[in-house]
Design an enzyme around this catalytic site. Sequence first.
Site: not given
Length: 195
Positions: A68-70
């Site tokens: 996941s990345d934001q």
Amino acid sequence: MSEIILASSSTTRRALMDRLQLAYRCISPEIDESPRGESHADELAKRLAFEKSRSIAEAHPDAIVIGSDQVAWREHQPADFIGKPISVANAIAQLQANSGQTVYFSTALSVQQISSGFEQTLIERFAVKFRVLSLPEIERYIALDQPLHCAGSFKCESLGISLFEQMNGADQTILMGLPMIQLCQILRQLNIQIP
């Protein structure tokens, strides 16, 4: 059942995964998170989530790997990425710029299992409207919550909630960096029983 690996060293993502009461382990992916000419935060978040998951999945082809990345960005400025402040001075500057503004969080999720050929990568957005913040409020908040390793300079799961006027999104965990409703749907596709 296949091993589940969370491709992250984030304590917040670990706490979210713990909610599912599944056996899993964490491996921190070693990738370069620098932008490569992406013109929108969505594109950068998706590439980074995919690369995080793929880097671990290649070494563990039978495992179900979750990456996941934001990427944060202010309204009408999706190519102006808001990173982690690292220093108090940068955190003050970020929160002053966010004051009274709507900030979007593009959170990407990539689940991969190389041995079965499974790969699903998606993007979810969450919007936060900051209230107008005074400098003493900003300084007090930073001293109390220490959000120096959080994009946007706040922790929504902690005192950061006090900085907001409004929150808009399908699932608050998008804002925390791991879209749990979507993750549960994907894990069910892989025959992981939840609950």
